[in-house]
Scaffold this active site. Sequence first.
Site, mmCIF file in Angstrom:
data_model
loop_
_atom_site.group_PDB
_atom_site.id
_atom_site.type_symbol
_atom_site.label_atom_id
_atom_site.label_comp_id
_atom_site.label_asym_id
_atom_site.label_seq_id
_atom_site.Cartn_x
_atom_site.Cartn_y
_atom_site.Cartn_z
ATOM 1 N N SER A 144 63.851 21.924 43.009
ATOM 2 C CA SER A 144 64.383 22.692 41.872
ATOM 3 C C SER A 144 65.086 23.902 42.454
ATOM 4 C CB SER A 144 63.227 23.140 40.980
ATOM 5 O OG SER A 144 63.607 24.246 40.180
ATOM 6 N N TYR A 157 55.010 26.691 39.832
ATOM 7 C CA TYR A 157 56.060 25.659 39.778
ATOM 8 C C TYR A 157 56.963 25.773 41.004
ATOM 9 C CZ TYR A 157 60.114 23.067 37.955
ATOM 10 O OH TYR A 157 61.154 22.186 37.793
HETATM 11 N N1 LIG Z 1 65.823 20.185 33.687
HETATM 12 C C1 LIG Z 1 66.052 21.026 34.681
HETATM 13 O O1 LIG Z 1 66.910 21.939 34.583
HETATM 14 C C2 LIG Z 1 65.285 20.892 35.971
HETATM 15 C C3 LIG Z 1 65.460 21.890 36.941
HETATM 16 C C4 LIG Z 1 64.790 21.766 38.153
HETATM 17 C C5 LIG Z 1 63.972 20.663 38.397
HETATM 18 N N2 LIG Z 1 63.796 19.730 37.421
HETATM 19 C C6 LIG Z 1 62.908 18.615 37.737
HETATM 20 O O2 LIG Z 1 63.464 17.410 37.233
HETATM 21 C C7 LIG Z 1 62.394 16.462 37.070
HETATM 22 C C8 LIG Z 1 62.593 15.759 35.740
HETATM 23 O O3 LIG Z 1 62.344 16.707 34.690
HETATM 24 P P1 LIG Z 1 63.226 16.777 33.371
HETATM 25 O O4 LIG Z 1 64.003 18.042 33.425
HETATM 26 O O5 LIG Z 1 63.912 15.502 33.139
HETATM 27 O O6 LIG Z 1 62.058 17.048 32.296
HETATM 28 P P2 LIG Z 1 61.374 16.072 31.230
HETATM 29 O O7 LIG Z 1 60.216 16.879 30.721
HETATM 30 O O8 LIG Z 1 62.391 15.618 30.244
HETATM 31 O O9 LIG Z 1 60.864 14.821 32.079
HETATM 32 C C9 LIG Z 1 59.706 14.861 32.867
HETATM 33 C C10 LIG Z 1 58.941 13.561 32.685
HETATM 34 O O10 LIG Z 1 57.825 13.551 33.597
HETATM 35 C C11 LIG Z 1 56.725 12.979 32.920
HETATM 36 N N3 LIG Z 1 55.474 13.383 33.532
HETATM 37 C C12 LIG Z 1 54.890 14.602 33.513
HETATM 38 N N4 LIG Z 1 53.711 14.575 34.134
HETATM 39 C C13 LIG Z 1 53.534 13.296 34.555
HETATM 40 C C14 LIG Z 1 52.497 12.628 35.264
HETATM 41 N N5 LIG Z 1 51.381 13.272 35.640
HETATM 42 N N6 LIG Z 1 52.651 11.319 35.556
HETATM 43 C C15 LIG Z 1 53.761 10.647 35.164
HETATM 44 N N7 LIG Z 1 54.762 11.215 34.485
HETATM 45 C C16 LIG Z 1 54.645 12.523 34.187
HETATM 46 C C17 LIG Z 1 56.856 13.479 31.487
HETATM 47 O O11 LIG Z 1 56.081 12.693 30.586
HETATM 48 C C18 LIG Z 1 58.355 13.394 31.269
HETATM 49 O O12 LIG Z 1 58.728 12.139 30.724
HETATM 50 C C19 LIG Z 1 61.093 17.271 37.187
HETATM 51 O O13 LIG Z 1 60.504 17.048 38.451
HETATM 52 C C20 LIG Z 1 61.553 18.697 37.070
HETATM 53 O O14 LIG Z 1 60.677 19.604 37.701
HETATM 54 C C21 LIG Z 1 64.433 19.820 36.215
#
Ligand SMILES: NC(=O)c1ccc[n+]([C@@H]2O[C@H](COP(=O)([O-])OP(=O)(O)OC[C@H]3O[C@@H](n4cnc5c(N)ncnc54)[C@H](O)[C@@H]3O)[C@@H](O)[C@H]2O)c1
Length: 256
Positions: A144, A157
Amino acid sequence: MNRFEGRRVLITGAGSGIGQATVHRILAEGGRVVAADVDAAGLEATAARAAADGAAGRLRTAVLDIADEAAVRSGVAAAVDGLGGLDVLVNAAGILRSAHTHETGLELFNAIIATNLTGTFLMIREALPALLEGASPVVVNFSSTSASFAHPYMAAYAASKGGIQSMTHAIAAEYGKQGLRAVCVAPGSIASGMTSGRGPGLPEDADMSLFAKLAPALGEGFAGPETVAGVIAMLASEDGAFITGTEIRIDGGTHM
Ligand SMILES: NC(=O)c1ccc[n+]([C@@H]2O[C@H](COP(=O)([O-])OP(=O)(O)OC[C@H]3O[C@@H](n4cnc5c(N)ncnc54)[C@H](O)[C@@H]3O)[C@@H](O)[C@H]2O)c1
């Protein structure tokens, strides 16, 4: 483009946001996918879209908690069995919880590390034997922008994501000679379940002036998850053949 024809892909966090968008991108490029998530309803939505796209025959879904060692062991074994091997692992599952650090209980800190960092480790450990027998194997992990740029109220985080980044470098060095690549994407400012307020957001009294940068240089605001999915598809295909042990920031220039 059909870069994933014949490729066997396991994606976590596949019931929402970036993981879900990555499922659809890889299916659209001809891959066979096991989509895993702890959220069964999210996986149903993923499967419904795949069916609408005519790709249901190349998708399986699996309810899986990546923080549960026994579930990861059996879930990865079942996925490898169903796919007849494994070429790509995408570790998108993650949680974001924010709090003042002096008010962060150990339970919350440990829960964030357990899902993001330990869960990513467990998935990699269980998938490695199959990946090392796969074709041009690739692990794509999720760092991230919080790992390298200061994001207040996100100590746990940010630590989990910095840990994932370091772990990715170690794995890239350890298995490179066996043909495995390990890379991170470092998203920021992406519209998803996480950024639209799933779980507690920032503390009510958050001082927004502590965030050095908030706005992408590109566009009008947050981008859609497909912007990250396209980069993952590049990294996990032969187009990324000389990329390993590094991270790619995808944040529209927020952190230039
Ligand atoms: N959206 C952003 O701007 C952003 C920025 C930096 C990093 N990220 C990273 O991107 C990745 C995807 O996140 P996103 O933004 O699509 O959010 P999101 O919340 O839409 O998707 C995350 C998914 O992970 C699943 N999840 C959570 N805990 C879990 C577990 N223990 N076992 C299995 N599944 C689990 C959730 O149910 C969800 O479907 C994450 O690792 C997040 O940290 C996102």
